[in-house]
Design an enzyme around this catalytic site. Sequence first.
Site, mmCIF file in Angstrom:
data_model
loop_
_atom_site.group_PDB
_atom_site.id
_atom_site.type_symbol
_atom_site.label_atom_id
_atom_site.label_comp_id
_atom_site.label_asym_id
_atom_site.label_seq_id
_atom_site.Cartn_x
_atom_site.Cartn_y
_atom_site.Cartn_z
ATOM 1 N N HIS A 25 0.848 -1.181 0.000
ATOM 2 C CA HIS A 25 0.000 0.000 0.000
ATOM 3 C C HIS A 25 0.886 1.234 0.000
ATOM 4 O O HIS A 25 1.873 1.297 0.725
ATOM 5 C CB HIS A 25 -0.897 -0.002 1.245
ATOM 6 C CG HIS A 25 -1.650 1.271 1.455
ATOM 7 N ND1 HIS A 25 -1.293 2.181 2.430
ATOM 8 C CD2 HIS A 25 -2.728 1.796 0.825
ATOM 9 C CE1 HIS A 25 -2.130 3.209 2.396
ATOM 10 N NE2 HIS A 25 -3.009 3.002 1.432
ATOM 11 N N SER A 26 0.562 2.209 -0.833
ATOM 12 C CA SER A 26 1.172 3.520 -0.817
ATOM 13 C C SER A 26 2.683 3.445 -0.975
ATOM 14 O O SER A 26 3.179 2.896 -1.950
ATOM 15 C CB SER A 26 0.747 4.261 0.447
ATOM 16 O OG SER A 26 1.011 5.643 0.341
#
Length: 197
Positions: A25-26
């Site tokens: 994520h991210s």
Amino acid sequence: MIEQLNRDAGAALLDKIGPAVLLVHSQSGVMGWSIADERPRLVKGILSIEPSGPPIRENVAKGAPDWFGDGAVTRPWGVTRGKMTYDPPMERPEDLNLTRQEKPDAPGLVRCFMQADPARKLSRLSGIPILILTSEASYHAPYDHCTAKWLQQAGVNNTYLRLPERGIRGNGHMMMLEKNNLEIAAFLRGWEQANVR
């Protein structure tokens, strides 16, 4: 460099535990690509939730009338800060021959950086099932499609989905903390069961 440390640590972990699906994520998104580049046979799939992007340069939200501007070059190897294995081989990110879309794919989207033809391939990532997921109300919504396009052009098939296309509305970048997080988790699990072998 933190990305290289995570690449090495991720590869060592896979050597120890065996094949696995990576969920990133991210900011950890770049690590998914680099770990898969390091140990392609041990990465069974990548679920990439709003990965760090877009390719090459940061996006700067400016507001009307131009909306988007270019920030610093932070992913000089396309989708990563650190070296990736391209075919034909290259030693420096400056060897990527870049171009840019004349117009965005749709209103409200950034113009993506791409490779000029013929594009170099990320052959170590090809064949790995990849999902890139973007929410409706995130600051990633205008540019995550560029990561999917970069990979596709480099010979890496992937599934790019926006949550609203699945009827999941209103989420931001931290979707795993929001009230409908179990619905999103169920979607991710379903995609993984259907696509990862």
